[in-house]
Motif scaffolding. Structure first.
Motif, short mmCIF file in Angstrom:
data_model
loop_
_atom_site.label_atom_id
_atom_site.label_comp_id
_atom_site.label_asym_id
_atom_site.label_seq_id
_atom_site.Cartn_x
_atom_site.Cartn_y
_atom_site.Cartn_z
N UNK A 44 -18.58 -35.50 12.84
CA UNK A 44 -18.12 -34.19 12.35
C UNK A 44 -18.56 -33.96 10.90
N UNK A 45 -18.62 -35.03 10.11
CA UNK A 45 -19.06 -34.89 8.72
C UNK A 45 -20.59 -34.86 8.61
N UNK A 46 -21.23 -35.63 9.46
CA UNK A 46 -22.69 -35.76 9.45
C UNK A 46 -23.19 -35.49 10.87
N UNK A 47 -23.46 -34.25 11.21
CA UNK A 47 -23.87 -33.91 12.59
C UNK A 47 -25.07 -34.69 13.11
N UNK A 48 -25.91 -35.20 12.22
CA UNK A 48 -27.08 -35.95 12.68
C UNK A 48 -26.75 -37.42 12.98
N UNK A 63 -21.94 -46.73 1.34
CA UNK A 63 -23.06 -47.03 2.24
C UNK A 63 -23.21 -45.94 3.29
N UNK A 64 -22.09 -45.48 3.84
CA UNK A 64 -22.14 -44.40 4.83
C UNK A 64 -22.81 -43.18 4.22
N UNK A 65 -22.31 -42.78 3.07
CA UNK A 65 -22.80 -41.55 2.45
C UNK A 65 -24.25 -41.69 1.99
N UNK A 66 -24.63 -42.88 1.53
CA UNK A 66 -26.01 -43.11 1.09
C UNK A 66 -27.00 -42.93 2.25
N UNK A 67 -26.65 -43.49 3.41
CA UNK A 67 -27.53 -43.38 4.58
C UNK A 67 -27.51 -41.97 5.16
N UNK A 68 -26.34 -41.37 5.21
CA UNK A 68 -26.20 -40.10 5.91
C UNK A 68 -26.45 -38.87 5.03
N UNK A 69 -26.42 -39.03 3.71
CA UNK A 69 -26.58 -37.87 2.83
C UNK A 69 -27.70 -38.03 1.81
N UNK A 70 -28.84 -38.56 2.19
CA UNK A 70 -29.87 -38.75 1.15
C UNK A 70 -30.28 -37.43 0.49
N UNK A 71 -30.37 -36.37 1.26
CA UNK A 71 -30.75 -35.06 0.71
C UNK A 71 -29.72 -33.99 1.04
N UNK A 72 -28.63 -34.40 1.63
CA UNK A 72 -27.60 -33.45 2.06
C UNK A 72 -26.37 -33.55 1.18
N UNK A 73 -25.41 -32.74 1.49
CA UNK A 73 -24.14 -32.72 0.77
C UNK A 73 -23.38 -34.02 1.00
N UNK A 74 -22.85 -34.58 -0.07
CA UNK A 74 -22.05 -35.79 0.01
C UNK A 74 -20.69 -35.50 0.64
N UNK A 75 -20.20 -36.46 1.40
CA UNK A 75 -18.87 -36.34 2.00
C UNK A 75 -17.99 -37.52 1.62
N UNK A 76 -18.25 -38.10 0.45
CA UNK A 76 -17.45 -39.25 0.00
C UNK A 76 -15.97 -38.90 -0.11
N UNK A 77 -15.68 -37.71 -0.58
CA UNK A 77 -14.28 -37.30 -0.73
C UNK A 77 -13.57 -37.31 0.63
N UNK A 78 -14.21 -36.75 1.65
CA UNK A 78 -13.62 -36.71 2.99
C UNK A 78 -13.49 -38.13 3.56
#
Length: 147
Positions: A100-104, A57-72
């Motif tokens: 830090x992972x998602x500056x926005x 859910x975090x990655x879906x909201x924060x990375x719709x068009x950006x690099x995924x950070x699921x691993x981190x």
């Protein structure tokens, strides 16, 4: 004065002792309020800790068009052991890790959007202290129910 009991505890930095602090504070509040319908809940760390119950859910909201950070995100969760234990110090608090992972990342905007994507049952399964509180609330007799 029950709150004076808190001052007598030797505070340490360990998570286990932090949970003891939470329990002491919650118990002190409970005994001070004198109302069995009042069930305090102290969030050990930030609200964002609960969001780590669902890194998708975090990655879906924060990375719709950006690099995924699921691993981190997964690594943060693995090291902590569970979402409610994520917080080594003020610089690694859950919101700081997200930022830090998602500056926005904005707490009041993205926190609510992410939270709304996570089923309550999922948060409860991943966050034992939060689940215990909800379970206590569920055991309350509804107001006006005299049966």
């Amino acid at each position: 004065m029950p709150f004076l009991l808190i001052l007598q505890v030797k505070w340490r930095k360990s998570v286990e002792n932090s949970w003891k602090k939470v329990q002491i504070i919650e118990d002190s509040i409970t005994h001070s309020i004198h109302n069995n319908r009042f069930i305090p809940y102290i969030q050990l760390h930030e609200f964002e800790a609960l969001l780590f119950s669902n890194i998708d859910a975090i990655d879906e909201i924060m990375s719709p068009d950006n690099e995924s950070h699921k691993r981190e995100l997964s690594n943060i969760l693995r090291v902590a052991g569970e979402p409610e234990k994520i917080n080594d110090n003020p610089e690694t608090a859950p919101s700081k890790r997200l930022k830090s992972l998602y500056p926005s990342y904005q707490k009041t905007l993205h926190g609510a959007l992410i939270f709304n994507k996570i089923p309550l049952s999922h948060i409860r399964a991943q966050c034992p202290h939060f689940n215990d509180w909800i379970t206590k609330l569920e055991t309350l007799t509804p107001l006006g129910d005299v049966s």
